[in-house]
Design a protein around this motif. Structure first.
Motif, PDB file in Angstrom:
ATOM      1  N   TYR A 126      -1.340  -7.487  12.498  1.00 27.88           N
ATOM      2  CA  TYR A 126      -1.573  -6.233  13.234  1.00 27.88           C
ATOM      3  C   TYR A 126      -0.403  -5.271  13.052  1.00 27.88           C
ATOM      4  CZ  TYR A 126      -2.755  -3.336  17.331  1.00 27.88           C
ATOM      5  OH  TYR A 126      -3.077  -2.312  18.171  1.00 27.88           O
ATOM      6  N   GLU A 127      -0.717  -4.062  12.629  1.00 29.42           N
ATOM      7  CA  GLU A 127       0.312  -3.027  12.481  1.00 29.42           C
ATOM      8  C   GLU A 127      -0.170  -1.725  13.121  1.00 29.42           C
ATOM      9  OE1 GLU A 127       2.727  -4.431   8.502  1.00 29.42           O
ATOM     10  OE2 GLU A 127       1.891  -2.423   8.572  1.00 29.42           O
ATOM     11  N   PRO A 128       0.068  -1.592  14.415  1.00 28.95           N
ATOM     12  CA  PRO A 128      -0.403  -0.365  15.097  1.00 28.95           C
ATOM     13  C   PRO A 128       0.486   0.847  14.798  1.00 28.95           C
ATOM     14  CG  PRO A 128       0.698  -1.807  16.657  1.00 28.95           C
ATOM     15  CD  PRO A 128       0.704  -2.534  15.330  1.00 28.95           C
ATOM     16  N   TRP A 129       0.771   1.048  13.524  1.00 28.51           N
ATOM     17  CA  TRP A 129       1.561   2.204  13.066  1.00 28.51           C
ATOM     18  C   TRP A 129       1.230   2.573  11.617  1.00 28.51           C
ATOM     19  CZ3 TRP A 129       3.821  -2.600  14.201  1.00 28.51           C
ATOM     20  CH2 TRP A 129       4.172  -3.376  13.093  1.00 28.51           C
ATOM     21  N   HIS A 130       0.536   1.681  10.905  1.00 27.24           N
ATOM     22  CA  HIS A 130       0.304   1.893   9.464  1.00 27.24           C
ATOM     23  C   HIS A 130      -1.081   2.521   9.248  1.00 27.24           C
ATOM     24  CE1 HIS A 130       0.684   0.525   5.098  1.00 27.24           C
ATOM     25  NE2 HIS A 130      -0.605   0.827   5.193  1.00 27.24           N
ATOM     26  N   TYR A 131      -1.066   3.752   8.782  1.00 29.85           N
ATOM     27  CA  TYR A 131      -2.308   4.494   8.538  1.00 29.85           C
ATOM     28  C   TYR A 131      -2.520   4.683   7.043  1.00 29.85           C
ATOM     29  CZ  TYR A 131      -2.442   5.153  13.488  1.00 29.85           C
ATOM     30  OH  TYR A 131      -2.496   4.894  14.841  1.00 29.85           O
ATOM     31  N   THR A 165       3.432  -9.160   8.500  1.00 25.65           N
ATOM     32  CA  THR A 165       3.526  -7.712   8.574  1.00 25.65           C
ATOM     33  C   THR A 165       4.308  -7.246   7.360  1.00 25.65           C
ATOM     34  OG1 THR A 165       4.526  -5.899   9.776  1.00 25.65           O
ATOM     35  CG2 THR A 165       5.438  -8.061  10.182  1.00 25.65           C
ATOM     36  N   GLU A 166       3.802  -6.231   6.698  1.00 24.99           N
ATOM     37  CA  GLU A 166       4.434  -5.850   5.442  1.00 24.99           C
ATOM     38  C   GLU A 166       5.601  -4.898   5.611  1.00 24.99           C
ATOM     39  OE1 GLU A 166       3.378  -2.154   4.161  1.00 24.99           O
ATOM     40  OE2 GLU A 166       3.402  -2.398   6.324  1.00 24.99           O
ATOM     41  N   SER A 167       5.778  -4.396   6.782  1.00 24.96           N
ATOM     42  CA  SER A 167       6.853  -3.403   6.896  1.00 24.96           C
ATOM     43  C   SER A 167       7.632  -3.544   8.196  1.00 24.96           C
ATOM     44  CB  SER A 167       6.264  -1.994   6.787  1.00 24.96           C
ATOM     45  OG  SER A 167       5.262  -1.823   7.765  1.00 24.96           O
ATOM     46  N   ASN A 168       7.580  -4.710   8.798  1.00 29.03           N
ATOM     47  CA  ASN A 168       8.279  -4.888  10.063  1.00 29.03           C
ATOM     48  C   ASN A 168       9.750  -5.211   9.815  1.00 29.03           C
ATOM     49  OD1 ASN A 168       8.884  -5.131  12.701  1.00 29.03           O
ATOM     50  ND2 ASN A 168       7.790  -7.048  13.025  1.00 29.03           N
ATOM     51  N   GLU A 177       0.825  -1.206   0.000  1.00 32.85           N
ATOM     52  CA  GLU A 177       0.000   0.000   0.000  1.00 32.85           C
ATOM     53  C   GLU A 177       0.867   1.267   0.000  1.00 32.85           C
ATOM     54  OE1 GLU A 177      -2.709   0.768   3.300  1.00 32.85           O
ATOM     55  OE2 GLU A 177      -4.307   0.214   1.920  1.00 32.85           O
ATOM     56  N   HIS A 178       2.106   1.139   0.436  1.00 31.56           N
ATOM     57  CA  HIS A 178       2.991   2.311   0.435  1.00 31.56           C
ATOM     58  C   HIS A 178       3.244   2.820  -0.983  1.00 31.56           C
ATOM     59  CE1 HIS A 178       4.078   2.763   4.647  1.00 31.56           C
ATOM     60  NE2 HIS A 178       3.960   1.450   4.734  1.00 31.56           N
ATOM     61  N   GLN A 179       3.037   1.976  -1.961  1.00 28.53           N
ATOM     62  CA  GLN A 179       3.266   2.398  -3.351  1.00 28.53           C
ATOM     63  C   GLN A 179       2.144   3.292  -3.880  1.00 28.53           C
ATOM     64  OE1 GLN A 179       4.864  -1.966  -4.326  1.00 28.53           O
ATOM     65  NE2 GLN A 179       5.134  -0.629  -6.083  1.00 28.53           N
ATOM     66  N   LEU A 200       1.036   5.527   5.290  1.00 27.57           N
ATOM     67  CA  LEU A 200       2.245   5.953   5.978  1.00 27.57           C
ATOM     68  C   LEU A 200       2.360   5.262   7.315  1.00 27.57           C
ATOM     69  CD1 LEU A 200       1.617   9.508   7.338  1.00 27.57           C
ATOM     70  CD2 LEU A 200       0.092   8.479   5.711  1.00 27.57           C
ATOM     71  N   ASP A 201       3.599   5.041   7.716  1.00 26.89           N
ATOM     72  CA  ASP A 201       3.881   4.473   9.023  1.00 26.89           C
ATOM     73  C   ASP A 201       4.250   5.625   9.948  1.00 26.89           C
ATOM     74  OD1 ASP A 201       3.528   2.020   7.822  1.00 26.89           O
ATOM     75  OD2 ASP A 201       5.677   1.618   7.593  1.00 26.89           O
ATOM     76  N   ILE A 202       3.546   5.683  11.086  1.00 24.84           N
ATOM     77  CA  ILE A 202       3.807   6.747  12.054  1.00 24.84           C
ATOM     78  C   ILE A 202       4.176   6.095  13.385  1.00 24.84           C
ATOM     79  CG2 ILE A 202       2.902   8.819  13.170  1.00 24.84           C
ATOM     80  CD1 ILE A 202       0.751   8.962  11.017  1.00 24.84           C
TER      81      ILE A 202
HETATM   82 ZN   LIG Z   1       3.253   0.512   6.505  1.00 23.61          ZN
END
Ligand SMILES: [Zn+2]
Length: 271
Positions: A216-221, A259-262, A161-163, A168-170
Protein backbone atom coordinates in the motif's frame (compact mmCIF):
# COMPACT_ATOMS: atom_id res chain seq x y z
CA UNK A 1 17.50 22.76 -20.11
CA UNK A 2 17.05 26.53 -19.89
CA UNK A 3 13.86 27.72 -18.20
CA UNK A 4 12.44 29.65 -21.12
CA UNK A 5 13.25 26.92 -23.53
CA UNK A 6 11.65 24.40 -21.22
CA UNK A 7 8.51 26.51 -20.97
CA UNK A 8 8.17 26.94 -24.69
CA UNK A 9 8.58 23.22 -25.15
CA UNK A 10 5.99 22.63 -22.49
CA UNK A 11 3.59 25.05 -24.12
CA UNK A 12 4.03 23.26 -27.42
CA UNK A 13 3.33 19.98 -25.72
CA UNK A 14 0.22 21.46 -24.16
CA UNK A 15 -1.08 22.25 -27.59
CA UNK A 16 -0.49 18.70 -28.69
CA UNK A 17 -1.97 17.33 -25.48
CA UNK A 18 -5.10 19.41 -25.86
CA UNK A 19 -5.48 18.29 -29.44
CA UNK A 20 -5.00 14.73 -28.35
CA UNK A 21 -7.45 15.07 -25.47
CA UNK A 22 -10.01 16.52 -27.84
CA UNK A 23 -9.37 13.72 -30.28
CA UNK A 24 -9.80 11.12 -27.56
CA UNK A 25 -13.11 12.52 -26.40
CA UNK A 26 -14.55 12.19 -29.84
CA UNK A 27 -12.28 9.44 -31.06
CA UNK A 28 -14.79 7.42 -33.04
CA UNK A 29 -16.52 10.28 -34.79
CA UNK A 30 -13.35 12.25 -35.33
CA UNK A 31 -11.36 9.31 -36.65
CA UNK A 32 -14.14 8.27 -39.00
CA UNK A 33 -14.63 11.78 -40.25
CA UNK A 34 -11.06 12.52 -41.22
CA UNK A 35 -9.48 9.11 -41.33
CA UNK A 36 -6.53 9.95 -39.16
CA UNK A 37 -6.17 12.36 -36.28
CA UNK A 38 -3.26 14.74 -36.98
CA UNK A 39 -2.20 14.77 -33.32
CA UNK A 40 -1.46 11.06 -33.50
CA UNK A 41 1.73 11.55 -35.43
CA UNK A 42 3.01 14.09 -32.92
CA UNK A 43 2.02 11.88 -30.03
CA UNK A 44 3.67 8.81 -31.50
CA UNK A 45 6.89 10.70 -32.09
CA UNK A 46 7.24 11.53 -28.40
CA UNK A 47 7.66 7.89 -27.44
CA UNK A 48 9.62 6.22 -30.14
CA UNK A 49 9.26 2.73 -28.82
CA UNK A 50 5.75 2.39 -27.47
CA UNK A 51 4.37 -1.13 -27.19
CA UNK A 52 2.84 -2.61 -30.33
CA UNK A 53 -0.66 -1.24 -30.74
CA UNK A 54 -3.33 -3.90 -30.46
CA UNK A 55 -5.83 -1.77 -32.35
CA UNK A 56 -6.06 1.62 -34.01
CA UNK A 57 -7.77 3.11 -30.97
CA UNK A 58 -5.15 1.69 -28.62
CA UNK A 59 -2.37 3.23 -30.72
CA UNK A 60 -3.35 6.67 -29.40
CA UNK A 61 -3.10 5.79 -25.77
CA UNK A 62 -0.61 2.92 -25.46
CA UNK A 63 1.93 5.16 -23.77
CA UNK A 64 -0.59 5.98 -21.06
CA UNK A 65 -1.00 2.32 -20.14
CA UNK A 66 2.66 1.29 -20.10
CA UNK A 67 2.97 -1.46 -17.51
CA UNK A 68 6.10 -1.40 -15.37
CA UNK A 69 6.09 -3.64 -12.30
CA UNK A 70 8.36 -6.28 -10.72
CA UNK A 71 7.67 -8.62 -13.65
CA UNK A 72 7.66 -6.06 -16.45
CA UNK A 73 10.78 -3.95 -16.73
CA UNK A 74 10.94 -0.74 -18.67
CA UNK A 75 11.93 -1.42 -22.30
CA UNK A 76 15.69 -0.88 -22.63
CA UNK A 77 15.28 1.62 -25.45
CA UNK A 78 12.62 3.61 -23.59
CA UNK A 79 12.76 7.36 -24.11
CA UNK A 80 10.50 10.12 -22.88
CA UNK A 81 10.25 13.87 -23.32
CA UNK A 82 10.12 15.57 -19.95
CA UNK A 83 8.65 18.77 -18.59
CA UNK A 84 9.85 20.36 -15.35
CA UNK A 85 7.61 21.26 -12.44
CA UNK A 86 8.24 24.43 -10.45
CA UNK A 87 10.20 22.50 -7.83
CA UNK A 88 12.50 20.98 -10.46
CA UNK A 89 10.85 17.56 -10.51
CA UNK A 90 10.22 16.25 -14.01
CA UNK A 91 7.34 14.34 -15.58
CA UNK A 92 6.39 13.11 -19.04
CA UNK A 93 5.54 16.35 -20.85
CA UNK A 94 2.23 14.88 -22.02
CA UNK A 95 0.84 14.67 -18.47
CA UNK A 96 2.01 18.11 -17.35
CA UNK A 97 -1.22 19.93 -18.02
CA UNK A 98 -3.52 17.45 -16.29
CA UNK A 99 -1.13 17.23 -13.34
CA UNK A 100 -1.11 21.00 -13.12
CA UNK A 101 -4.92 21.08 -13.24
CA UNK A 102 -5.16 18.50 -10.47
CA UNK A 103 -2.69 20.22 -8.17
CA UNK A 104 -4.23 23.64 -8.84
CA UNK A 105 -7.71 22.39 -8.00
CA UNK A 106 -6.36 20.74 -4.85
CA UNK A 107 -4.71 24.02 -3.86
CA UNK A 108 -7.94 25.86 -4.55
CA UNK A 109 -9.57 23.70 -1.87
CA UNK A 110 -7.12 25.18 0.63
CA UNK A 111 -4.91 22.08 0.58
CA UNK A 112 -1.14 21.88 0.16
CA UNK A 113 0.03 18.90 -1.91
CA UNK A 114 3.76 18.53 -2.54
CA UNK A 115 5.26 16.42 -5.31
CA UNK A 116 8.21 14.81 -3.55
CA UNK A 117 9.27 12.39 -6.28
CA UNK A 118 8.50 12.13 -9.97
CA UNK A 119 10.65 11.00 -12.89
CA UNK A 120 13.76 9.06 -11.97
CA UNK A 121 16.57 8.14 -14.29
CA UNK A 122 18.00 4.64 -14.29
CA UNK A 123 21.02 6.14 -12.52
CA UNK A 124 18.87 7.62 -9.75
CA UNK A 125 16.97 4.40 -9.24
CA UNK A 126 20.27 2.49 -9.18
CA UNK A 127 21.63 4.88 -6.56
CA UNK A 128 18.54 4.39 -4.35
CA UNK A 129 18.79 0.64 -4.73
CA UNK A 130 22.56 0.48 -4.16
CA UNK A 131 22.29 2.72 -1.10
CA UNK A 132 19.76 0.31 0.35
CA UNK A 133 22.02 -2.68 -0.41
CA UNK A 134 24.97 -0.89 1.20
CA UNK A 135 22.99 -0.10 4.36
CA UNK A 136 21.94 -3.75 4.65
CA UNK A 137 25.48 -4.87 4.05
CA UNK A 138 26.62 -2.55 6.83
CA UNK A 139 24.30 -4.20 9.32
CA UNK A 140 25.52 -7.71 8.54
CA UNK A 141 23.60 -9.00 5.51
CA UNK A 142 25.57 -11.09 3.03
CA UNK A 143 25.73 -9.65 -0.48
CA UNK A 144 22.99 -11.76 -2.09
CA UNK A 145 20.73 -11.49 0.93
CA UNK A 146 21.22 -7.73 0.94
CA UNK A 147 20.20 -7.53 -2.72
CA UNK A 148 17.10 -9.63 -2.18
CA UNK A 149 16.09 -7.65 0.87
CA UNK A 150 16.80 -4.32 -0.83
CA UNK A 151 14.50 -5.34 -3.67
CA UNK A 152 11.66 -5.58 -1.20
CA UNK A 153 11.99 -1.92 -0.30
CA UNK A 154 13.33 -0.15 -3.35
CA UNK A 155 12.36 -1.24 -6.85
CA UNK A 156 15.14 -2.98 -8.73
CA UNK A 157 16.48 -0.51 -11.33
CA UNK A 158 14.41 -0.83 -14.49
CA UNK A 159 11.25 -1.88 -12.67
CA UNK A 160 10.31 1.39 -10.97
CA UNK A 161 7.28 3.13 -12.40
CA UNK A 162 9.03 6.42 -11.61
CA UNK A 163 11.30 5.72 -14.58
CA UNK A 164 8.35 6.14 -16.94
CA UNK A 165 7.74 9.81 -16.08
CA UNK A 166 4.09 8.88 -15.53
CA UNK A 167 4.30 8.31 -11.77
CA UNK A 168 4.69 10.70 -8.90
CA UNK A 169 4.66 10.68 -5.14
CA UNK A 170 2.50 13.40 -3.62
CA UNK A 171 2.44 14.17 0.09
CA UNK A 172 0.73 16.72 2.31
CA UNK A 173 2.93 19.65 3.29
CA UNK A 174 1.89 19.05 6.90
CA UNK A 175 2.91 15.38 6.80
CA UNK A 176 5.69 14.46 4.42
CA UNK A 177 6.46 10.92 5.58
CA UNK A 178 5.83 8.05 3.21
CA UNK A 179 3.85 5.74 5.42
CA UNK A 180 0.25 4.63 5.85
CA UNK A 181 -0.67 7.67 7.93
CA UNK A 182 -0.32 9.68 4.75
CA UNK A 183 -3.80 8.43 3.77
CA UNK A 184 -5.33 10.35 6.66
CA UNK A 185 -4.23 13.73 5.39
CA UNK A 186 -6.82 15.96 3.78
CA UNK A 187 -4.61 16.14 0.68
CA UNK A 188 -4.66 12.36 0.16
CA UNK A 189 -8.36 12.19 0.89
CA UNK A 190 -8.95 14.76 -1.84
CA UNK A 191 -6.56 13.10 -4.28
CA UNK A 192 -7.98 9.62 -3.74
CA UNK A 193 -11.46 10.94 -4.40
CA UNK A 194 -10.63 13.18 -7.34
CA UNK A 195 -7.41 12.15 -9.09
CA UNK A 196 -9.26 9.96 -11.62
CA UNK A 197 -10.98 13.05 -13.01
CA UNK A 198 -7.54 14.21 -14.20
CA UNK A 199 -6.41 10.81 -15.47
CA UNK A 200 -4.49 9.67 -12.37
CA UNK A 201 -4.97 6.59 -10.21
CA UNK A 202 -3.69 5.65 -6.78
CA UNK A 203 -1.45 2.95 -8.20
CA UNK A 204 -0.86 0.70 -5.19
CA UNK A 205 -4.10 0.35 -3.22
CA UNK A 206 -4.16 -1.43 0.14
CA UNK A 207 -5.93 -4.54 -1.17
CA UNK A 208 -3.98 -5.14 -4.42
CA UNK A 209 -0.47 -5.87 -3.19
CA UNK A 210 -0.48 -9.47 -4.40
CA UNK A 211 -1.39 -8.30 -7.90
CA UNK A 212 0.78 -5.19 -8.17
CA UNK A 213 3.69 -6.74 -6.27
CA UNK A 214 3.91 -3.56 -4.23
CA UNK A 215 2.40 -2.79 -0.84
CA UNK A 216 0.00 0.00 0.00
CA UNK A 217 1.32 3.41 -1.02
CA UNK A 218 -1.20 6.14 -0.27
CA UNK A 219 1.00 8.71 -2.03
CA UNK A 220 2.00 7.13 -5.37
CA UNK A 221 -0.13 8.30 -8.30
CA UNK A 222 0.13 7.12 -11.86
CA UNK A 223 -1.19 8.78 -15.00
CA UNK A 224 -3.21 6.38 -17.16
CA UNK A 225 -5.40 8.85 -19.06
CA UNK A 226 -8.89 10.01 -18.18
CA UNK A 227 -10.72 7.15 -19.87
CA UNK A 228 -8.79 4.38 -18.12
CA UNK A 229 -8.73 6.24 -14.79
CA UNK A 230 -12.50 6.67 -14.87
CA UNK A 231 -12.96 2.98 -15.71
CA UNK A 232 -10.65 1.88 -12.90
CA UNK A 233 -12.31 4.26 -10.45
CA UNK A 234 -15.68 2.79 -11.41
CA UNK A 235 -14.63 -0.88 -11.28
CA UNK A 236 -12.13 -0.71 -8.41
CA UNK A 237 -9.54 -2.47 -10.56
CA UNK A 238 -5.82 -1.81 -10.37
CA UNK A 239 -3.78 -1.34 -13.55
CA UNK A 240 -2.78 -5.01 -13.85
CA UNK A 241 -6.44 -6.03 -13.59
CA UNK A 242 -7.55 -3.36 -16.04
CA UNK A 243 -4.94 -4.58 -18.53
CA UNK A 244 -5.99 -8.18 -17.81
CA UNK A 245 -2.42 -9.14 -16.99
CA UNK A 246 -2.24 -12.70 -15.64
CA UNK A 247 -1.58 -12.63 -11.89
CA UNK A 248 2.07 -13.50 -11.31
CA UNK A 249 2.97 -15.90 -8.58
CA UNK A 250 6.03 -17.86 -7.61
CA UNK A 251 9.30 -17.08 -9.32
CA UNK A 252 10.05 -13.45 -9.71
CA UNK A 253 7.33 -12.40 -7.32
CA UNK A 254 8.36 -10.62 -4.16
CA UNK A 255 7.93 -12.95 -1.21
CA UNK A 256 6.07 -10.25 0.62
CA UNK A 257 4.44 -7.03 -0.31
CA UNK A 258 6.87 -4.21 -0.40
CA UNK A 259 6.99 -0.52 -0.91
CA UNK A 260 9.07 0.76 -3.75
CA UNK A 261 9.77 4.20 -2.46
CA UNK A 262 9.50 4.12 1.31
CA UNK A 263 12.91 5.62 1.79
CA UNK A 264 14.01 8.84 3.42
CA UNK A 265 12.66 11.80 1.48
CA UNK A 266 15.99 13.38 0.49
CA UNK A 267 16.91 10.17 -1.30
CA UNK A 268 13.73 10.20 -3.36
CA UNK A 269 14.70 13.53 -4.87
CA UNK A 270 15.68 13.01 -8.50
CA UNK A 271 19.18 14.15 -9.27
ZN1 LIG B 1 6.29 6.30 -5.90
Amino acid sequence: MAGKEAMSRVVMKHGAALLLAGAMLTSTVFAEAIGKVPAQADSAALVEHAAEPSSEKAADTNWQLLLVNPWNALPEEFTVELASLKNGMRVDARIYEELNDMLSDCLAEGLHPIVCSAYRTQATQSRLYNNKVARLWAVGYKKEEAQTEAGRWVAVPGTSEHQTGLALDIVASSYQILDEKQEQTAEQQWLMENSWRYGFILRYPSDKGKITGIGYEPWHYRYVGKEAAAAMHESGQCLEEYLQTPIQEGEGAPTEERTESNVALPETMPS
